[in-house]
Design an enzyme around this catalytic site. Structure first.
Site, mmCIF file in Angstrom:
data_model
loop_
_atom_site.group_PDB
_atom_site.id
_atom_site.type_symbol
_atom_site.label_atom_id
_atom_site.label_comp_id
_atom_site.label_asym_id
_atom_site.label_seq_id
_atom_site.Cartn_x
_atom_site.Cartn_y
_atom_site.Cartn_z
ATOM 1 N N HIS A 56 0.857 -1.169 0.000
ATOM 2 C CA HIS A 56 0.000 0.000 0.000
ATOM 3 C C HIS A 56 0.906 1.235 0.000
ATOM 4 O O HIS A 56 2.066 1.164 0.432
ATOM 5 C CB HIS A 56 -0.864 0.067 1.268
ATOM 6 C CG HIS A 56 -1.828 -1.057 1.432
ATOM 7 N ND1 HIS A 56 -1.485 -2.229 2.070
ATOM 8 C CD2 HIS A 56 -3.126 -1.185 1.061
ATOM 9 C CE1 HIS A 56 -2.546 -3.030 2.090
ATOM 10 N NE2 HIS A 56 -3.548 -2.423 1.488
ATOM 11 N N ASP A 59 2.132 1.873 3.537
ATOM 12 C CA ASP A 59 3.029 0.874 4.121
ATOM 13 C C ASP A 59 4.467 1.372 4.066
ATOM 14 O O ASP A 59 5.295 1.008 4.902
ATOM 15 C CB ASP A 59 2.964 -0.444 3.335
ATOM 16 C CG ASP A 59 1.629 -1.132 3.434
ATOM 17 O OD1 ASP A 59 0.879 -0.842 4.381
ATOM 18 O OD2 ASP A 59 1.338 -1.972 2.556
ATOM 19 N N MET A 90 2.736 -5.331 -7.932
ATOM 20 C CA MET A 90 1.418 -4.773 -7.605
ATOM 21 C C MET A 90 1.544 -3.691 -6.546
ATOM 22 O O MET A 90 2.351 -3.793 -5.633
ATOM 23 C CB MET A 90 0.486 -5.888 -7.091
ATOM 24 C CG MET A 90 -0.932 -5.436 -6.779
ATOM 25 S SD MET A 90 -1.147 -4.752 -5.095
ATOM 26 C CE MET A 90 -1.255 -6.245 -4.108
ATOM 27 N N GLU A 183 -11.121 -5.955 -5.491
ATOM 28 C CA GLU A 183 -11.121 -7.033 -4.491
ATOM 29 C C GLU A 183 -12.394 -6.982 -3.652
ATOM 30 O O GLU A 183 -12.701 -5.959 -3.038
ATOM 31 C CB GLU A 183 -9.889 -6.888 -3.597
ATOM 32 C CG GLU A 183 -9.770 -7.939 -2.519
ATOM 33 C CD GLU A 183 -8.504 -7.784 -1.702
ATOM 34 O OE1 GLU A 183 -8.467 -8.297 -0.573
ATOM 35 O OE2 GLU A 183 -7.541 -7.139 -2.186
ATOM 36 N N LYS A 185 -15.150 -8.336 -0.613
ATOM 37 C CA LYS A 185 -15.206 -8.869 0.748
ATOM 38 C C LYS A 185 -16.627 -8.656 1.265
ATOM 39 O O LYS A 185 -17.213 -7.591 1.012
ATOM 40 C CB LYS A 185 -14.193 -8.166 1.656
ATOM 41 C CG LYS A 185 -14.035 -8.807 3.032
ATOM 42 C CD LYS A 185 -12.988 -8.071 3.868
ATOM 43 C CE LYS A 185 -12.792 -8.734 5.222
ATOM 44 N NZ LYS A 185 -11.828 -8.007 6.080
ATOM 45 N N GLU A 219 -9.746 -13.121 -3.009
ATOM 46 C CA GLU A 219 -8.974 -13.553 -1.842
ATOM 47 C C GLU A 219 -9.668 -14.745 -1.192
ATOM 48 O O GLU A 219 -10.887 -14.725 -0.987
ATOM 49 C CB GLU A 219 -8.830 -12.420 -0.830
ATOM 50 C CG GLU A 219 -8.059 -12.865 0.414
ATOM 51 C CD GLU A 219 -7.801 -11.742 1.402
ATOM 52 O OE1 GLU A 219 -7.963 -11.989 2.617
ATOM 53 O OE2 GLU A 219 -7.452 -10.623 0.958
ATOM 54 N N HIS A 222 -11.761 -13.906 1.939
ATOM 55 C CA HIS A 222 -12.934 -13.083 1.682
ATOM 56 C C HIS A 222 -14.079 -13.889 1.078
ATOM 57 O O HIS A 222 -15.248 -13.664 1.410
ATOM 58 C CB HIS A 222 -12.569 -11.913 0.769
ATOM 59 C CG HIS A 222 -11.635 -10.932 1.396
ATOM 60 N ND1 HIS A 222 -11.174 -9.818 0.733
ATOM 61 C CD2 HIS A 222 -11.079 -10.882 2.629
ATOM 62 C CE1 HIS A 222 -10.372 -9.126 1.527
ATOM 63 N NE2 HIS A 222 -10.291 -9.758 2.683
ATOM 64 N N ASP A 247 -5.104 -13.219 -4.109
ATOM 65 C CA ASP A 247 -4.611 -13.203 -2.735
ATOM 66 C C ASP A 247 -4.825 -14.583 -2.122
ATOM 67 O O ASP A 247 -5.963 -15.043 -1.978
ATOM 68 C CB ASP A 247 -5.358 -12.161 -1.904
ATOM 69 C CG ASP A 247 -4.852 -10.746 -2.150
ATOM 70 O OD1 ASP A 247 -3.847 -10.601 -2.859
ATOM 71 O OD2 ASP A 247 -5.473 -9.797 -1.644
ATOM 72 N N ASP A 257 -12.007 -12.181 9.478
ATOM 73 C CA ASP A 257 -10.976 -12.302 8.443
ATOM 74 C C ASP A 257 -9.659 -12.717 9.096
ATOM 75 O O ASP A 257 -8.955 -11.890 9.666
ATOM 76 C CB ASP A 257 -10.844 -10.959 7.732
ATOM 77 C CG ASP A 257 -9.932 -11.028 6.519
ATOM 78 O OD1 ASP A 257 -9.516 -12.132 6.141
ATOM 79 O OD2 ASP A 257 -9.650 -9.961 5.948
ATOM 80 N N ASP A 259 -6.800 -14.383 7.725
ATOM 81 C CA ASP A 259 -5.540 -14.240 6.981
ATOM 82 C C ASP A 259 -4.491 -15.250 7.446
ATOM 83 O O ASP A 259 -3.342 -14.885 7.755
ATOM 84 C CB ASP A 259 -4.991 -12.816 7.111
ATOM 85 C CG ASP A 259 -5.755 -11.822 6.255
ATOM 86 O OD1 ASP A 259 -6.471 -12.256 5.335
ATOM 87 O OD2 ASP A 259 -5.647 -10.610 6.501
ATOM 88 N N ASP A 293 -1.571 -12.945 0.923
ATOM 89 C CA ASP A 293 -2.094 -11.867 1.761
ATOM 90 C C ASP A 293 -2.489 -12.483 3.100
ATOM 91 O O ASP A 293 -3.660 -12.746 3.373
ATOM 92 C CB ASP A 293 -3.302 -11.217 1.089
ATOM 93 C CG ASP A 293 -3.758 -9.967 1.818
ATOM 94 O OD1 ASP A 293 -3.201 -9.667 2.892
ATOM 95 O OD2 ASP A 293 -4.681 -9.297 1.332
#
Length: 393
Positions: A56, A59, A90, A183, A185, A219, A222, A247, A257, A259, A293
């Site tokens: 991002h 980030d 990406m 994306e 969710k 993802e 998601h 993802d 979520d 992950d 991810d």
């Protein structure tokens, strides 16, 4: 551990700065391990055998940083990326953390917030292009509501479309060769998110001005959060050439979520997903970056973070090998051949409507009672998949 499944850059594995950089904080407790700097993440990923690193905007560059500060940070980061032999395939934009997005970014009721979101995304795209990114992902983490009293959903979708169309047109005007990946969710952090599944996103894309440059980024977590099949979501995207990014992680159905490390839950689902991505039943696979991810358990220290990253990549390679063995299994091939057989050439009659084809269809001997008697051996086929997964075949 067998070195056979150790990753290399040719495997196209990528991680986001926010994934291995996750310090283990959650809504009920703060960080449990030191934050890893972006440059140290890059060095660690290169050592682990990854292909690339994604990010991002915030980030790497703090929110509100000056242009000069951004140039310095990005320059130093790219020097390390290039020296380590990695790429940045990406980039994405954080349109969910700052309080300004409390009621959405592209779907905020306030047009000034929507304008700010577009401007922030535009600058993040510039930064992504500078780093060599070919795909821009948009996750609408705040694009939703807690109460439908807030707005008419049709207005929200219209605003969402306007913002994506604006950014796509601007990207083309800049001469950038980029693809956007949306994306989906179902919920979290909002009570209900707009466009909650990959299927919703695929339909939404068909309403855009520049639909050719927009695809999806499904993802695992998601899709699974709402009990849906990630395999089917990805297959639908691949079937219409809209799988622009992916993802990979793991998730228990019905949970928040999570992950989790890829393939650490729903092993059979992960197996069939990898089989799909690698190409199955004579169909082509997916050739883009394989992005994880996910993040390490909160129980882990800094060393455990790299155990997590290694596990994601090794699990994919192990499943890819098992999927290849399953497809090469003679008994599997025989069962599939029997089920897909068309000795009378009936399938061609359904490809395109013609009057001649209709007449041929009408005179076919199609006895439903006889057709209903044949079993398909799917119990046996599924058991063969399980035995390959168990390592006994």
């Amino acid at each position: 551990m067998s070195a056979l499944y150790n990753p290399t850059s040719t495997d196209r594995f990528t991680f986001g700065l926010w994934t291995v950089g996750n310090p283990g904080a959650d809504p009920f407790g703060g960080p449990v391990r030191p934050r890893i700097s972006p440059t140290d993440i890059v060095r660690g990923l290169a050592k682990a055998g990854a292909y690339g690193v994604n990010l991002h905007d915030n980030d790497l560059v703090p929110f509100g940083a000056s242009a000069a500060e951004q140039d310095r940070i990005v320059g130093e980061f790219l020097d390390v990326v290039q020296s380590c032999g990695l790429v940045v395939p990406m980039a994405t934009t954080n349109l969910f953390s700052h309080p300004v997005f409390r009621d959405g970014a592209f779907t905020s009721s306030d047009p000034k917030v929507r304008a700010f979101a577009v401007r922030k995304a535009k600058r993040a795209i510039d930064m992504g292009v500078e780093m060599g990114a070919e795909t821009i992902v948009f996750w609408g983490g705040r694009e939703g509501v807690e109460t439908d009293a807030a707005r008419d959903c049709r207005d929200a979708l219209c605003w969402y479309r306007e913002c994506v169309d604006f950014l796509a047109a601007w990207t083309l005007d800049q001469g950038y060769s980029l693809r956007f990946a949306l994306e989906a969710k179902p919920n979290e952090p909002r009570g209900d998110l707009y466009l909650p599944t990959t299927g919703h996103m695929l339909h939404f894309i068909e309403t855009l001005d520049h639909r050719d440059m927009v695809g999806v980024n499904p993802e695992v977590a998601h899709e699974n959060m709402s009990g849906l099949s990630m395999v089917h979501a990805v297959a639908q995207a691949m079937e219409v050439n809209k799988l622009f990014h992916i993802d990979l992680n793991a998730q228990r159905i019905g949970r928040y979520d999570q992950d989790l490390r890829f393939a650490s839950e729903d092993l059979k689902g992960a197996f069939f997903l990898v089989r799909l991505l690698e190409g199955s039943c004579g169909r082509p696979g997916y050739s883009g970056p394989l992005h994880f991810d996910a993040h390490a358990y909160r129980t882990e220290d800094s060393d455990g973070v790299w155990d997590f990253a290694s596990g994601c990549m090794r699990n994919y390679k192990i499943l890819a090998a098992k999927a290849a063995a399953f497809d090469a299994d003679q008994e599997v091939q025989e069962i599939l051949a029997v089920n897909h057989a068309d000795p009378d050439g009936v399938g061609v009659l359904l490809k395109d409507y013609t009057r001649e084809g209709l007449r041929a269809l009408e005179v076919l001997d199609l006895d439903p009672e006889a057709l209903a008697k044949r079993g398909h051996q799917y119990e046996r086929l599924d058991q063969l998949a399980m035995e390959h997964l168990f390592g006994v075949r």
